[in-house]
Design a protein around this motif. Structure first.
Motif, PDB file in Angstrom:
ATOM      1  N   GLN A   1       1.307 -30.916  12.713  1.00  0.00           N
ATOM      2  CA  GLN A   1      -0.020 -30.474  11.865  1.00  0.00           C
ATOM      3  C   GLN A   1      -1.205 -30.554  13.108  1.00  0.00           C
ATOM      4  N   THR A   2      -1.080 -31.333  13.914  1.00  0.00           N
ATOM      5  CA  THR A   2      -2.130 -31.332  15.023  1.00  0.00           C
ATOM      6  C   THR A   2      -2.219 -29.920  15.806  1.00  0.00           C
ATOM      7  N   ILE A   3      -0.859 -29.466  16.181  1.00  0.00           N
ATOM      8  CA  ILE A   3      -0.999 -28.222  17.003  1.00  0.00           C
ATOM      9  C   ILE A   3      -1.033 -27.091  16.118  1.00  0.00           C
ATOM     10  N   GLN A   4      -0.784 -27.288  14.864  1.00  0.00           N
ATOM     11  CA  GLN A   4      -0.987 -26.101  14.039  1.00  0.00           C
ATOM     12  C   GLN A   4       0.264 -25.299  13.807  1.00  0.00           C
ATOM     13  N   TYR A   5       1.388 -25.713  14.072  1.00  0.00           N
ATOM     14  CA  TYR A   5       2.708 -25.180  14.190  1.00  0.00           C
ATOM     15  C   TYR A   5       2.977 -24.185  13.273  1.00  0.00           C
TER      16      TYR A   5
END
Length: 401
Positions: free
Chosen positions: A55-59
């Motif tokens: 979620q952090t890297i917006q995969y």
């Protein structure tokens, strides 16, 4: 730290930096760890941690935006697909590989075709499914690959006709291995020319296959099984080796086994009366010429001498064709003819088959030698065969009108 180890393994597994998903690995890793513990106190759960990381890297957003234009991403999943097919290959031997007698680790049935992968990747790009983590992408590709593989003869041939580079590379290796085996076997008694003929045969049979399949020139090829394709290549190799040997060494008696001469011409045509006469003008003291003539007659049921040659031994000739042309082993022939048998009975049947095979080879060569001698004694036999062949041609001509 366990968190860093988990993230490093994800990077190694999914190449997040190389595919452009992450630009600064250390910064992202630090931020992920800090924000995760800010939300979850001191509790570490690997699944929850990885979910937070992606979620952090917006995969999911990256995949949605870049999947149709990122070559790095496409190449990455192509590599993953190839590895997955190796897993499938380890699970079960494919019928096509078995029919073609492909030697592992080489595989045709589980080779990742460029055209097939392009089709699957296009479906991935158009999919309305959301992909929040790499495992979800992996699941998509694994389902598609399981639905497509292993390849069967029709799909394999279609891909070759489309000049699929991956399958042609694999086929090239297969043709090299097979042509080397055939050359080594055929020229076992003539080692002096093996190297040069071996390389020439490999190059020639590869060019022939591309000519027939990619460029669609010459005879139209239709293969119902992988064994059909293998036998076609073996016959083509025999023909090439035969011509090469004549070029380098002349007609010497280098063939001991009649089955080696079931090559046939590359573009076989219906037998003519002139061909029939030619086959009765052989030197009966030359084992090569006799074996070659027998193979030509047996492989052409329309040959004027075919009926005379096999008369009275039709059932036994089938054994010779199964072994020499179809490439079946003695065990396979016994299984096909008799089904399940007790081990002792099966072994006896195999031994008997070997003896029958040797007898039928000798019977055929003896019969042809007898025909040649009969012709030299000016027997009416030849003129009767010619008349029968002419009548057959005339009959076919009027039936087609």
């Amino acid at each position: 730290m366990i968190e860093e180890e988990v993230l490093c393994k994800e990077e190694e597994k999914h190449q997040l930096v190389k595919t452009g998903i992450i630009a600064d690995w250390q910064t992202v890793a630090n931020r992920t760890i800090q924000t995760y513990y800010g939300l979850n106190a001191n509790v570490f759960d690997k699944r929850g941690f990885l979910s937070h990381f992606y979620q952090t890297i917006q995969y999911g957003s990256f995949i949605l935006k870049e999947r149709s234009r990122s070559e790095a991403l496409k190449k990455h999943w192509q590599g993953k697909a190839s590895v997955f097919l190796l897993t499938l290959q380890a699970e079960k031997t494919a019928p096509l590989d078995k029919e073609m007698k492909v030697t592992p680790p080489l595989t045709v049935a589980y080779c990742l075709s460029d055209t097939i992968y392009h089709t699957i990747y296009s479906r991935f790009c158009k999919s309305i499914q959301t992909f929040e983590q790499p495992e979800e992408v992996h699941s998509f590709f694994s389902q598609e690959l399981r639905a497509t593989y292993p390849l069967y003869i029709d799909t394999y041939m279609e891909a070759l006709k489309k000049d699929d580079s991956s399958l042609w590379n694999t086929t090239c290796q297969y043709l090299q291995d097979l042509s080397y085996k055939v050359t080594r076997y055929v020229l076992a008694n003539s080692p002096g020319y093996q190297d040069i003929i071996r390389d020439h045969t490999w190059n020639s049979v590869y060019e022939l296959a591309r000519k027939r399949l990619v460029h669609q020139t010459g005879n139209v090829l239709l293969f119902h099984t992988g064994a059909d394709f293998r036998n076609y290549i073996i016959k083509s190799c025999h023909f090439i080796i035969d011509n090469s040997y004549k070029k380098y060494a002349g007609k010497e008696q280098y063939v001991e086994d009649i089955s080696l001469l079931f090559a046939g011409e590359e573009d076989s045509q219906p037998c003519t009366i002139q061909t029939e006469i030619k086959e009765l003008e052989i030197d009966v003291n030359n084992a090569y010429e006799v074996a070659h003539a027998v193979s030509i007659i047996l492989l052409n049921m329309a040959h004027p001498l075919h009926g005379r040659l096999i008369e009275g031994i039709e059932d036994k000739v089938r054994l010779l064709l199964d072994k020499a042309v179809q490439g079946l082993s003695y065990n396979e022939i016994v299984e096909e003819r008799n089904g399940a048998m007790a081990p002792a009975d099966f072994q006896r049947a195999v031994v008997k088959l070997r003896k029958d095979y040797e007898r039928i080879r000798k019977a055929l060569t003896d019969k042809l030698i007898g025909m040649v001698k009969e012709r030299k004694n000016k027997s009416p036999f030849l003129s009767q065969s010619v008349k029968s062949a002419d009548d057959k041609v005339k009959k076919q001509h009027y039936e087609t009108k």
